[in-house]
Design a protein around this motif. Structure first.
Motif, PDB file in Angstrom:
ATOM      1  N   SER A  18       0.894  -1.146   0.027  1.00  0.00           N
ATOM      2  CA  SER A  18      -0.105  -0.055   0.031  1.00  0.00           C
ATOM      3  C   SER A  18       1.039   1.256   0.080  1.00  0.00           C
ATOM      4  N   ALA A  19       0.547   2.180  -0.901  1.00  0.00           N
ATOM      5  CA  ALA A  19       1.336   3.410  -0.954  1.00  0.00           C
ATOM      6  C   ALA A  19       1.013   4.319   0.204  1.00  0.00           C
ATOM      7  N   PRO A  20       2.016   4.968   1.029  1.00  0.00           N
ATOM      8  CA  PRO A  20       1.806   5.996   1.932  1.00  0.00           C
ATOM      9  C   PRO A  20       1.285   7.058   1.339  1.00  0.00           C
ATOM     10  N   MET A  21       0.196   7.761   1.783  1.00  0.00           N
ATOM     11  CA  MET A  21      -0.395   9.082   1.304  1.00  0.00           C
ATOM     12  C   MET A  21      -0.380   9.983   2.388  1.00  0.00           C
ATOM     13  N   PHE A  22      -0.112  11.312   2.098  1.00  0.00           N
ATOM     14  CA  PHE A  22      -0.365  12.486   3.107  1.00  0.00           C
ATOM     15  C   PHE A  22      -1.615  12.558   3.303  1.00  0.00           C
ATOM     16  N   THR A  23      -1.918  12.715   4.417  1.00  0.00           N
ATOM     17  CA  THR A  23      -3.344  13.230   5.304  1.00  0.00           C
ATOM     18  C   THR A  23      -4.322  11.873   5.012  1.00  0.00           C
ATOM     19  N   VAL A  81       7.026   2.625   6.997  1.00  0.00           N
ATOM     20  CA  VAL A  81       6.859   3.992   7.240  1.00  0.00           C
ATOM     21  C   VAL A  81       7.740   4.841   6.188  1.00  0.00           C
ATOM     22  N   ASN A  82       7.075   5.918   5.639  1.00  0.00           N
ATOM     23  CA  ASN A  82       7.558   6.848   4.492  1.00  0.00           C
ATOM     24  C   ASN A  82       8.325   7.899   5.231  1.00  0.00           C
ATOM     25  N   GLN A  83       9.295   8.053   4.790  1.00  0.00           N
ATOM     26  CA  GLN A  83      10.443   9.182   5.216  1.00  0.00           C
ATOM     27  C   GLN A  83      10.679  10.023   4.018  1.00  0.00           C
ATOM     28  N   SER A 109      11.659   5.494   1.513  1.00  0.00           N
ATOM     29  CA  SER A 109      12.142   6.986   1.462  1.00  0.00           C
ATOM     30  C   SER A 109      11.690   7.533   0.042  1.00  0.00           C
ATOM     31  N   SER A 110      11.519   8.886   0.153  1.00  0.00           N
ATOM     32  CA  SER A 110      11.107   9.601  -1.318  1.00  0.00           C
ATOM     33  C   SER A 110      11.802  10.841  -1.382  1.00  0.00           C
ATOM     34  N   LEU A 111      11.449  11.471  -2.685  1.00  0.00           N
ATOM     35  CA  LEU A 111      12.062  12.723  -3.150  1.00  0.00           C
ATOM     36  C   LEU A 111      13.589  12.543  -3.256  1.00  0.00           C
ATOM     37  N   ALA A 157       0.250   8.210 -11.813  1.00  0.00           N
ATOM     38  CA  ALA A 157       0.230   7.818 -10.232  1.00  0.00           C
ATOM     39  C   ALA A 157      -0.506   8.876  -9.677  1.00  0.00           C
ATOM     40  N   GLY A 158      -0.881   8.769  -8.545  1.00  0.00           N
ATOM     41  CA  GLY A 158      -1.573   9.901  -7.592  1.00  0.00           C
ATOM     42  C   GLY A 158      -0.355  10.538  -6.570  1.00  0.00           C
ATOM     43  N   GLY A 159      -0.907  11.584  -6.514  1.00  0.00           N
ATOM     44  CA  GLY A 159       0.220  12.504  -5.653  1.00  0.00           C
ATOM     45  C   GLY A 159       1.520  12.749  -6.672  1.00  0.00           C
ATOM     46  N   GLY A 185       1.192   3.515 -10.269  1.00  0.00           N
ATOM     47  CA  GLY A 185       0.818   4.388 -11.186  1.00  0.00           C
ATOM     48  C   GLY A 185      -0.426   3.783 -12.035  1.00  0.00           C
ATOM     49  N   SER A 186      -1.352   3.954 -11.265  1.00  0.00           N
ATOM     50  CA  SER A 186      -3.129   3.657 -11.662  1.00  0.00           C
ATOM     51  C   SER A 186      -3.280   2.319 -11.682  1.00  0.00           C
ATOM     52  N   ILE A 187      -2.419   1.611 -10.632  1.00  0.00           N
ATOM     53  CA  ILE A 187      -2.667   0.099 -10.296  1.00  0.00           C
ATOM     54  C   ILE A 187      -3.844   0.152  -9.423  1.00  0.00           C
ATOM     55  N   MET A 206      -0.123   0.712  -4.451  1.00  0.00           N
ATOM     56  CA  MET A 206      -1.516   1.117  -4.615  1.00  0.00           C
ATOM     57  C   MET A 206      -1.937   2.079  -3.734  1.00  0.00           C
ATOM     58  N   GLY A 207      -2.007   3.226  -4.344  1.00  0.00           N
ATOM     59  CA  GLY A 207      -2.686   4.562  -3.416  1.00  0.00           C
ATOM     60  C   GLY A 207      -3.904   4.706  -3.530  1.00  0.00           C
ATOM     61  N   THR A 208      -4.346   5.365  -4.578  1.00  0.00           N
ATOM     62  CA  THR A 208      -5.701   5.852  -4.881  1.00  0.00           C
ATOM     63  C   THR A 208      -6.733   4.614  -4.536  1.00  0.00           C
ATOM     64  N   ARG A 209      -6.445   3.518  -4.866  1.00  0.00           N
ATOM     65  CA  ARG A 209      -7.621   2.483  -4.559  1.00  0.00           C
ATOM     66  C   ARG A 209      -7.994   2.620  -3.205  1.00  0.00           C
ATOM     67  N   GLU A 221     -16.483  13.783   0.309  1.00  0.00           N
ATOM     68  CA  GLU A 221     -16.620  14.618  -1.089  1.00  0.00           C
ATOM     69  C   GLU A 221     -15.204  13.830  -1.931  1.00  0.00           C
ATOM     70  N   TYR A 222     -14.325  14.069  -1.270  1.00  0.00           N
ATOM     71  CA  TYR A 222     -13.291  13.322  -1.789  1.00  0.00           C
ATOM     72  C   TYR A 222     -13.136  11.981  -2.459  1.00  0.00           C
ATOM     73  N   LYS A 223     -13.941  11.059  -1.597  1.00  0.00           N
ATOM     74  CA  LYS A 223     -13.928   9.793  -1.953  1.00  0.00           C
ATOM     75  C   LYS A 223     -15.083   9.714  -3.107  1.00  0.00           C
TER      76      LYS A 223
HETATM   77  C1  LIG Z   1      -3.383  11.859  -1.631  1.00  0.00           C
HETATM   78  C2  LIG Z   1      -1.827  11.409  -1.711  1.00  0.00           C
HETATM   79  C3  LIG Z   1      -0.930  11.568  -1.200  1.00  0.00           C
HETATM   80  C4  LIG Z   1       0.487  11.062  -1.492  1.00  0.00           C
HETATM   81  N1  LIG Z   1       1.329  11.224  -0.384  1.00  0.00           N
HETATM   82  C5  LIG Z   1       2.520  10.722  -0.373  1.00  0.00           C
HETATM   83  C6  LIG Z   1       3.482  10.943   0.414  1.00  0.00           C
HETATM   84  O1  LIG Z   1       3.281  11.557   1.696  1.00  0.00           O
HETATM   85  N2  LIG Z   1       4.605  10.329   0.493  1.00  0.00           N
HETATM   86  C7  LIG Z   1       5.026   9.329  -0.746  1.00  0.00           C
HETATM   87  O2  LIG Z   1       6.026   9.126  -0.787  1.00  0.00           O
HETATM   88  N3  LIG Z   1       4.006   9.273  -1.569  1.00  0.00           N
HETATM   89  C8  LIG Z   1       2.955  10.049  -1.733  1.00  0.00           C
HETATM   90  N4  LIG Z   1       1.788   9.610  -2.506  1.00  0.00           N
HETATM   91  C9  LIG Z   1       2.235   8.819  -3.699  1.00  0.00           C
HETATM   92  C10 LIG Z   1       2.045   7.606  -3.263  1.00  0.00           C
HETATM   93  O3  LIG Z   1       2.799   6.913  -2.368  1.00  0.00           O
HETATM   94  C11 LIG Z   1       1.957   6.658  -4.583  1.00  0.00           C
HETATM   95  O4  LIG Z   1       2.924   6.636  -5.404  1.00  0.00           O
HETATM   96  C12 LIG Z   1       0.854   6.447  -5.562  1.00  0.00           C
HETATM   97  O5  LIG Z   1      -0.566   6.895  -4.854  1.00  0.00           O
HETATM   98  C13 LIG Z   1       0.398   5.394  -6.489  1.00  0.00           C
HETATM   99  O6  LIG Z   1      -0.287   5.565  -7.462  1.00  0.00           O
HETATM  100  P1  LIG Z   1      -1.848   5.450  -7.525  1.00  0.00           P
HETATM  101  O7  LIG Z   1      -2.508   6.248  -6.488  1.00  0.00           O
HETATM  102  O8  LIG Z   1      -2.049   5.583  -9.023  1.00  0.00           O
HETATM  103  O9  LIG Z   1      -1.986   4.070  -6.906  1.00  0.00           O
HETATM  104  C14 LIG Z   1       0.620  10.272  -2.409  1.00  0.00           C
HETATM  105  C15 LIG Z   1      -0.417  10.036  -3.113  1.00  0.00           C
HETATM  106  C16 LIG Z   1      -1.605  10.559  -2.775  1.00  0.00           C
HETATM  107  C17 LIG Z   1      -2.923  10.115  -3.994  1.00  0.00           C
END
Ligand SMILES: Cc1cc2nc3c(=O)[nH]c(=O)nc-3n(C[C@H](O)[C@H](O)[C@H](O)COP(=O)(O)O)c2cc1C
Length: 324
Positions: A18-23, A81-83, A109-111, A157-159, A185-187, A206-209, A221-223
């Motif tokens: 599962s992808a880490p997602m801010f907020t 955990v994402n750093q 780790s990202s960025l 991909a999301g974000g 990316g869109s999985i 997978m994030g957006t799913r 509303e977001y969902k």
């Molecule tokens: C709302 C949102 C917040 C995100 N926040 C982070 C984050 O804090 N750190 C990070 O490494 N990636 C973040 N991402 C990217 C995701 O970890 C991931 O790369 C992406 O969601 C995968 O693509 P998908 O959404 O198409 O499944 C975020 C993505 C979304 C949609």
């Protein structure tokens, strides 16, 4: 596919991280993901203060341990955990220490590529470090720093996301790296997870799913905006954070901006110093990937994972039948 998969990533219910997602990724979501047998993850910066990160890790580990003992035989996925490795992230050192204290099995780790000291510290307790990249150049830098595996963030991909085709990116990276590769990316369904593996990746990311799940920390509303979106309802812009990312056009319109004519931002506006004001921006501007196009409901995480399994198996048997 990789010849070597670290033990912590073996035996998952599905090859999914599962992808880490801010907020969005808070403990409730992470626990549900792990209990479904996949890797559950969250960004350290979702915890408002470093002490809260410590509390969350205690809480998540305790809950998963209880779940494991009352559900013997059930696969429980590990925590990641994402750093954010960026100079403006003043919490990085302290948050990494907290993860080391809790022996978090996977660090994402990202960025920017993590510094070698962080990689060594994670390795010192047997942790695994995966780094997320959008191109080969960043991948090579991360490998030089000693990361164990790569997360390839392809187009859609999301974000924050890249622009490269997943076919090209996986193929290019596989020419020089045979360790663990995670594709994003869109999985958003089971057949796409299988497609990621067919391409040469080991896991789908997978994030957006999971934003469209009951446990996600996102408004109704977001969902529902995700449910209503097609692939072209996503805009790729650097206006909101200084780094290019994908967002729901509807949320951009809601704040009075034209998603098809957004100004270009300066990369220097990117900052992780003031997590809270950024969180406010992400509450209004909704990150999501083009995979929103195939998301039509907001079930529990366990229902999503069960369905992904069925879709994955069905896609596999269809392909096996065709190839006979
Ligand atoms: C709302 C949102 C917040 C995100 N926040 C982070 C984050 O804090 N750190 C990070 O490494 N990636 C973040 N991402 C990217 C995701 O970890 C991931 O790369 C992406 O969601 C995968 O693509 P998908 O959404 O198409 O499944 C975020 C993505 C979304 C949609």
């Amino acid at each position: 596919m990789s010849k070597y998969i670290p033990e912590v990533l073996q035996g998952l219910t599905l090859p999914v991280i599962s992808a880490p997602m801010f907020t969005v990724s808070y403990p409730e979501l992470v626990k549900a993901q792990c209990k479904s047998g996949i890797v559950g993850s969250f960004p350290a910066l979702n915890a408002r203060q470093p002490e809260i990160l410590d509390d969350w890790l205690y809480q998540i580990k305790e809950d998963l341990a209880e779940f494991s003992s009352s559900n013997p035989g059930k696969t429980v996925g590990p925590i990641a955990v994402n750093q954010i490795s960026h100079s403006s992230n003043v919490r990085l050192e302290q948050d990494v220490k907290t993860c080391i204290k809790h022996r978090v099995p996977i660090i994402i780790s990202s960025l920017r590529a993590p510094v070698k000291e962080i990689v060594d510290e994670v390795h010192s307790y047997g942790g695994v470090i995966l780094h997320d990249v959008i191109n080969l150049r960043h991948a090579m830098k991360a490998l030089e720093a000693g990361v164990d595996g790569l997360i390839l963030v392809a187009a859609g991909a999301g974000g924050h996301a890249g622009t490269l085709s997943p076919f090209a990116l996986v193929g290019e990276v596989r020419k020089c790296f045979n360790g663990p590769v995670v594709l994003s990316g869109s999985i958003a369904n089971g057949s796409s997870i299988l497609a990621a593996q067919a391409m040469g990746a080991d896991f789908g990311y997978m994030g957006t799913r999971f934003i469209a799940s009951k446990e996600a920390n996102a408004s109704e509303e977001y969902k529902s905006s995700i449910l209503n979106a097609g692939a072209s309802d996503i805009v790729y812009s650097n206006y909101f954070s200084g780094v290019h990312g994908n967002y729901l056009k509807e949320s951009v319109k809601n704040v009075g901006l034209d998603p098809d004519n957004l100004p270009v931002a300066d990369k220097s506006i990117m900052s992780f110093k003031d997590g809270r004001s950024k969180a406010k921006a992400w509450k209004d501007i909704w990150g999501a990937g083009q995979g929103a196009a195939v998301i039509d409901d907001v079930p529990n995480v366990s229902e999503i994972v069960d369905r992904l399994k069925v879709e994955y198996e069905e896609a596999l048997s269809k392909i096996c039948l065709k190839s006979k």
